[in-house]
Design a protein around this motif. Structure first.
Motif, PDB file in Angstrom:
ATOM      1  N   ARG A  69       0.848  -1.197   0.000  1.00 12.57           N
ATOM      2  CA  ARG A  69       0.000   0.000   0.000  1.00 12.57           C
ATOM      3  C   ARG A  69       0.878   1.240   0.000  1.00 12.57           C
ATOM      4  N   HIS A  71       1.828   4.816   1.301  1.00  8.46           N
ATOM      5  CA  HIS A  71       1.682   5.605   2.517  1.00  8.46           C
ATOM      6  C   HIS A  71       2.153   7.034   2.228  1.00  8.46           C
ATOM      7  N   ASN A 133      -6.358   7.133   8.427  1.00 11.62           N
ATOM      8  CA  ASN A 133      -6.872   6.346   7.315  1.00 11.62           C
ATOM      9  C   ASN A 133      -7.693   7.229   6.394  1.00 11.62           C
ATOM     10  N   SER A 134      -7.472   7.086   5.112  1.00 16.90           N
ATOM     11  CA  SER A 134      -8.295   7.765   4.117  1.00 16.90           C
ATOM     12  C   SER A 134      -8.944   6.699   3.247  1.00 16.90           C
ATOM     13  N   SER A 135     -10.266   6.622   3.276  1.00 20.77           N
ATOM     14  CA  SER A 135     -10.955   5.584   2.510  1.00 20.77           C
ATOM     15  C   SER A 135     -10.941   5.886   1.014  1.00 20.77           C
ATOM     16  N   THR A 164      -6.516   6.057  12.946  1.00 17.99           N
ATOM     17  CA  THR A 164      -6.359   4.627  13.197  1.00 17.99           C
ATOM     18  C   THR A 164      -5.591   4.410  14.496  1.00 17.99           C
ATOM     19  N   VAL A 193      -2.605   6.263   5.636  1.00 22.80           N
ATOM     20  CA  VAL A 193      -2.714   4.990   4.926  1.00 22.80           C
ATOM     21  C   VAL A 193      -4.041   5.002   4.173  1.00 22.80           C
ATOM     22  N   GLN A 194      -3.995   4.711   2.912  1.00 20.07           N
ATOM     23  CA  GLN A 194      -5.225   4.714   2.117  1.00 20.07           C
ATOM     24  C   GLN A 194      -5.803   3.303   2.097  1.00 20.07           C
ATOM     25  N   GLU A 195      -6.944   3.145   2.778  1.00 17.38           N
ATOM     26  CA  GLU A 195      -7.537   1.822   2.944  1.00 17.38           C
ATOM     27  C   GLU A 195      -9.041   1.958   3.090  1.00 17.38           C
ATOM     28  N   GLU A 196      -9.814   1.160   2.354  1.00 21.78           N
ATOM     29  CA  GLU A 196     -11.273   1.220   2.443  1.00 21.78           C
ATOM     30  C   GLU A 196     -11.878  -0.013   3.103  1.00 21.78           C
ATOM     31  N   ILE A 201      -8.599  -2.015   8.238  1.00 22.88           N
ATOM     32  CA  ILE A 201      -8.437  -0.869   9.133  1.00 22.88           C
ATOM     33  C   ILE A 201      -8.347  -1.355  10.575  1.00 22.88           C
ATOM     34  N   ASP A 204      -4.994  -2.909  11.100  1.00 21.66           N
ATOM     35  CA  ASP A 204      -3.994  -1.856  11.291  1.00 21.66           C
ATOM     36  C   ASP A 204      -4.035  -1.360  12.722  1.00 21.66           C
TER      37      ASP A 204
END
Length: 427
Positions: A69, A71, A133-135, A164, A193-196, A201, A204
């Motif tokens: 991913r 970052h 976290n950014s979805s 997070t 961290v870009q995670e949807e 999440i 993490d």
């Protein structure tokens, strides 16, 4: 290993390139939204031009890949940190049964106060980085060819950056800055961290929580990398007898009438059913050996607990959804019956392990055995459990012995009784 191809679109007469990584194993586009520029000046100019069209803000950042991913690493002053960070914390009262649907564990106000006191009293304080976290993808105009690139991130006014790791530090800064205004000029490192995926999440969160250990209930609710925790979480949602009746936050239930077990207690019961033991060394040696068998294990657990509930006079009350049993007092049932307590759950689950994972019984034999197990007298006052699982405390009260030795004794008693009732050998 998944193959990754790069799809490059040349834009504005080849002034810059947009790269979109696509994982061809599952057709899921990467969250990366990097626009590679030839020089720093190009990256800066294009970022500010892009931001001007939508009222966004531009932030300097470093970009690197970790764990497949992208970052983004920022340095933000406290005032911007407080403005941009969003919390989604579980509440000790309102979210006991659905804590896994939220990003953070409940706020521990004492922990917030400790950090705030540290900030106020320590001149040379140090705070570790925050993890947000950014979805949704964040557009970054970047340059460079190395493993770490430099760039200009374009953050819209409506960007949602959820914490997070660092919610207690965030609230502590908010509290301390009211008494020590000069803190507004200090800054902190923020990793975005870009995670949807909500499960990732949570993972993490579980991986980051090193300073303040996660309570066992939340660890079982959030840690989806462990097979036992994952199956416990799933069965707590899938079975009507558990759904809404498992406290996923607290260490103990106390006198709460709304819950049958904590998440960790259910996890212990599941360990007994799946592995035949809830001893730590057994769980550690067995739980991750079961990967690839998740579906089969879950289905067996569902069948066992539901069939038990259909026969057992106490658990039958749990066959209705929570919405239809609002007056059900589970605290009173915990006081009356051992199978509404951890020890009782361990006993019946360990016998269930013998039924489902021991001898290869037919479906008919299995049903007979579950019927006999569910029909045992689980009252604290029953002579069946006296001086093994239950003892007299000297004041006429029947106290449950919460020790593994008591579980071992109780399991032998239950096995003996079931064998006598059915004529089928389990040992």
């Amino acid at each position: 290993m998944a193959q990754v191809t790069q799809e490059t679109t040349i834009m504005l007469d080849s002034v810059y390139q947009r790269t979109n990584s696509i994982d061809t194993s599952n057709s899921k586009a990467s969250s990366a939204n990097l626009v590679l520029m030839p020089t720093q000046q190009d990256a800066q100019s294009q970022a500010y031009a892009d931001a001007a069209t939508c009222g966004a803000r531009v932030f300097l950042c470093h970009i690197y890949e970790q764990g497949k991913r992208n970052h983004l690493a920022f340095s933000l002053p406290f005032n911007l940190l407080l403005e941009m960070a969003k919390l989604q914390s579980a509440d000790n009262k309102r979210h006991k049964s659905n804590a896994e649907e939220l990003i953070n564990r409940p706020l521990i106000h004492q922990h917030v106060d400790e950090i705030a006191k540290y900030l106020l009293e320590t001149d040379n304080y140090i705070l570790p980085p925050f993890i947000f976290n950014s979805s949704k993808p964040i557009k970054v105009f970047a340059f460079g060819t190395g493993a770490v690139k430099f760039g200009y991130a374009v953050l819209p006014t409506n960007v949602e950056l959820y914490v997070t790791d660092g919610q207690h530090r965030l609230k502590a800064i908010e509290k301390a800055i009211k008494e020590k205004s000069e803190l507004r000029d200090d800054s902190v490192t923020v990793l975005v961290v870009q995670e949807e995926d909500i499960d990732q999440i949570h993972q993490d969160f579980a991986d980051c929580a090193k300073n303040k250990p996660i309570p066992p209930a939340l660890l079982a609710a959030f840690d989806v990398s462990n097979v036992l925790s994952k199956l416990t979480r799933q069965i707590s949602r899938d079975l009507v007898i558990f759904n809404g009746r498992i406290d996923k936050i607290s260490k103990t239930l106390g006198k709460d009438p709304n819950y049958i077990f904590t998440m960790n207690q259910l996890r212990i019961g599941m360990a007994e059913f799946l592995f035949g033991s809830s001893r730590k060394q057994v769980i550690e040696s067995r739980s991750n050996q079961q990967k690839g068998e998740d579906k089969m294990l879950l289905e067996k657990a569902k069948v066992f607990y539901m069939e038990f509930a259909k026969i057992n006079d106490g658990w039958q009350l749990l066959l209705q959804p929570v919405s239809k049993t609002v007056n059900l007092d589970l605290y009173s049932l915990r006081q009356d019956k051992i199978n509404f307590n951890t020890v009782g759950l361990q006993i019946l689950s360990r016998v269930g392990n013998r039924i489902f994972f021991g001898t290869n019984f037919s479906d008919a034999e299995r049903n007979i055995l579950i019927d006999a197990l569910a029909s045992l007298d689980y009252r604290r006052t029953s002579q069946l459990w006296q001086n093994s699982v239950v003892i007299d405390d000297g004041d006429g009260n029947k106290r449950i012995v919460a020790q593994i030795a008591a579980v071992d004794k109780g399991c032998k008693i239950a096995l003996r009784e079931v064998e006598q009732k059915t004529g089928i050998k389990l040992s």
